[in-house]
Scaffold this active site. Structure first.
Site, PDB file in Angstrom:
ATOM      1  N   HIS A   1      18.414  91.972  21.019  1.00 60.12           N
ATOM      2  CA  HIS A   1      18.468  91.443  22.387  1.00 60.12           C
ATOM      3  C   HIS A   1      18.331  92.647  23.321  1.00 60.12           C
ATOM      4  O   HIS A   1      18.760  93.748  22.984  1.00 60.12           O
ATOM      5  CB  HIS A   1      19.835  90.767  22.560  1.00 60.12           C
ATOM      6  CG  HIS A   1      20.019  90.045  23.851  1.00 60.12           C
ATOM      7  ND1 HIS A   1      20.305  90.685  25.033  1.00 60.12           N
ATOM      8  CD2 HIS A   1      19.971  88.716  24.152  1.00 60.12           C
ATOM      9  CE1 HIS A   1      20.431  89.785  25.998  1.00 60.12           C
ATOM     10  NE2 HIS A   1      20.234  88.587  25.489  1.00 60.12           N
TER      11      HIS A   1
ATOM     12  N   ASP B   1      26.057  94.287  17.284  1.00 58.75           N
ATOM     13  CA  ASP B   1      26.008  93.308  18.367  1.00 58.75           C
ATOM     14  C   ASP B   1      26.381  91.951  17.762  1.00 58.75           C
ATOM     15  O   ASP B   1      25.584  91.325  17.070  1.00 58.75           O
ATOM     16  CB  ASP B   1      24.594  93.283  18.966  1.00 58.75           C
ATOM     17  CG  ASP B   1      24.442  92.183  20.008  1.00 58.75           C
ATOM     18  OD1 ASP B   1      25.415  91.437  20.247  1.00 58.75           O
ATOM     19  OD2 ASP B   1      23.340  92.066  20.570  1.00 58.75           O
TER      20      ASP B   1
ATOM     21  N   GLN C   1      25.874  86.778  18.710  1.00 54.78           N
ATOM     22  CA  GLN C   1      25.476  85.518  18.064  1.00 54.78           C
ATOM     23  C   GLN C   1      26.146  85.333  16.705  1.00 54.78           C
ATOM     24  O   GLN C   1      25.873  84.350  16.010  1.00 54.78           O
ATOM     25  CB  GLN C   1      23.946  85.471  17.871  1.00 54.78           C
ATOM     26  CG  GLN C   1      23.152  85.538  19.157  1.00 54.78           C
ATOM     27  CD  GLN C   1      23.273  84.270  19.999  1.00 54.78           C
ATOM     28  OE1 GLN C   1      23.699  83.217  19.526  1.00 54.78           O
ATOM     29  NE2 GLN C   1      22.890  84.365  21.258  1.00 54.78           N
TER      30      GLN C   1
ATOM     31  N   LYS D   1      29.998  82.551  24.746  1.00 54.75           N
ATOM     32  CA  LYS D   1      29.175  81.972  23.678  1.00 54.75           C
ATOM     33  C   LYS D   1      30.039  81.320  22.594  1.00 54.75           C
ATOM     34  O   LYS D   1      29.545  80.728  21.662  1.00 54.75           O
ATOM     35  CB  LYS D   1      28.281  83.050  23.060  1.00 54.75           C
ATOM     36  CG  LYS D   1      27.176  83.511  23.998  1.00 54.75           C
ATOM     37  CD  LYS D   1      26.226  84.423  23.278  1.00 54.75           C
ATOM     38  CE  LYS D   1      25.368  85.247  24.216  1.00 54.75           C
ATOM     39  NZ  LYS D   1      24.304  84.488  24.857  1.00 54.75           N
TER      40      LYS D   1
ATOM     41  N   CYS E   1      15.130  87.297  26.063  1.00 49.66           N
ATOM     42  CA  CYS E   1      15.606  88.691  26.152  1.00 49.66           C
ATOM     43  C   CYS E   1      15.357  89.433  24.846  1.00 49.66           C
ATOM     44  O   CYS E   1      16.163  90.294  24.452  1.00 49.66           O
ATOM     45  CB  CYS E   1      17.078  88.766  26.526  1.00 49.66           C
ATOM     46  SG  CYS E   1      17.464  87.931  28.063  1.00 49.66           S
TER      47      CYS E   1
END
Ligand SMILES: Cc1ncc(COP(=O)(O)O)c(C=O)c1O
Length: 403
Positions: free
Chosen positions: A114, A191, A194, A217, A355
């Protein structure tokens, strides 16, 4: 409406909502909204500064939230830094690394990142002359352990990789990558934006050096993120931002910072969101990660099997055994922005590069459509999605845009 969905006011207020954009932001349950309101209705003051009871009590609730989050990912309380979101966490990590990386040092990244995971390190490349090295993707657009090993050189000092791609939803073999990186004295920043949404996290077991995510999220409030880093790193690292409340003593020419994590939290924090962050963790735990993952993945797989039957559709992440909760696709010959104008009549989904422009460039496409599934979706959403895609394909055929 099932019991889970009854907890989402937004679903009650929008009975026809077919929400397939949870990878962008998950819906928020009543308990989270109530906790945000609790702050504004009953406290409304600043934290960490006032010794009067209102401020003291509000501070206590935020401290409890930090504790709750630490337990949620099996970390220590002082390893949890509140930030304004995953993007903010990732920018802070890159800024802090500025003092530890030297020109010529290599940082491993990927085309799946991302922009929030990629651009802070691209900036470091421009600013201090580190070199970004991209792990090659396999034919399925996945990062493999073998390709990761090939990217390592004696100059590799840092790894910045996504745990789960926000486009394909495929998982990076991050735990193995961490082991290999550590054998080579390389730090790893993951990261998790997600990943944490549907995968249980354990910082002790996984041994990540840094882990970033956003609360919104995972059914939590917007405007709040977490930067997890190992205690010894946080103690060593210099803050990335400066201002009120992150210091113990300031003179005309010097500053003494507070201990971690407070030295990384500058100015008035998103207090209402901090209040609700612990509630979001409790909510996710009450649903249970097993259910969250299996419900989201199985709906996505049902949808992809139906989508595969439509010849005019091109799917970029067709594998069904990867734990993915997203479908990235296009109507062949139709720009995603044209397709979305018809699709959004009855479904909420994304069009664009999400993104993650490098991946789209690699695929030689300007953009894609992305449907993402979460545990509050149901089979009706899958049916609405497929019906609307079919109608959109028919429409583009009728107007002669596709054959
Ligand atoms: C993989 C990934 N990383 C980072 C981010 C940035 O998160 P936020 O916009 O909450 O800062 C996102 C958001 O979509 C994402 O999907």
């Amino acid at each position: 409406m099932n019991n889970i969905n009854k907890q989402f006011t937004v679903l009650e207020n929008n009975p026809n909502l077919c929400y397939l954009d949870s990878a962008a932001s998950a819906l928020k349950p009543k308990c989270v909204i109530d906790k945000i309101n609790d702050y504004y209705n009953n406290y409304s003051c600043n934290i960490d500064r006032g010794v009067y009871p209102l401020s003291f009590d509000a501070t206590k609730i935020c401290d409890e939230s930090r504790n709750r989050i630490a337990k949620f990912i099996n970390a220590k309380e002082n390893e949890i830094v509140f930030t304004r979101g995953a993007s903010n966490s990732l920018n802070m990590i890159a800024s802090m690394m500025k003092h530890y990386l030297s020109p010529g040092d290599e940082v491993i990244t990927s085309l799946l990142e991302h922009h929030s995971s990629f651009l802070p390190f691209l900036k470091l490349q421009e600013e201090i002359g580190i070199k970004l090295v991209f792990v090659e993707l396999d034919k399925d657009l996945k990062i493999t352990v073998d390709n990761f090993k090939k990217a390592i050189t004696p100059k590799t000092k840092f790894v910045q990789l996504t745990q789960v791609s926000n486009v394909t939803g495929y998982h990076t073999p991050i735990d193995e990558i961490v082991k290999i990186a550590h054998q080579n004295n390389i730090l790893v920043s993951v990261d998790g934006a997600q990943g944490i949404t549907h995968l249980k996290q354990d910082m002790v077991e996984s041994d990540y050096d840094f882990y970033s995510f956003s609360l919104h999220k995972m059914c939590g409030p917007t405007g709040l993120g977490i930067l997890y880093a190992k205690e010894e790193l946080l103690n060593k690292l210099e803050p990335a931002e400066f201002g009120g409340e992150m210091n113990d003593e300031v003179t005309m020419s010097s500053v003494l910072y507070k201990a971690a994590p407070h030295k990384f939290e500058t100015g008035t924090m998103p207090i209402a969101e901090m209040f609700a962050s612990g509630t979001a963790c409790e909510f996710i735990e009450s649903i249970g990660y097993d259910y969250i993952e299996s419900a989201s993945v199985s709906l996505r797989n049902k949808a992809i099997l139906e989508l595969k039957k439509i010849p005019e559709i091109e799917i970029y992440n067709p594998l069904i055994d990867q734990g993915s909760t997203t479908i990235a696709f296009n109507i062949k010959g139709v720009h995603s922005h044209d397709a979305i104008t018809s699709l959004v009549d009855s479904i909420s989904l994304r069009a664009g590069h999400h993104c993650c422009q490098n991946l789209h460039t690699y695929l030689n496409i300007p953009s894609s459509l992305r449907a993402s599934f979460y545990f509050y979706n149901d089979i009706k959403d899958v049916e609405t999605f497929i019906k609307q895609v079919k109608e959109t394909v028919s429409f583009f055929k009728e107007v002669g845009l596709i054959g």
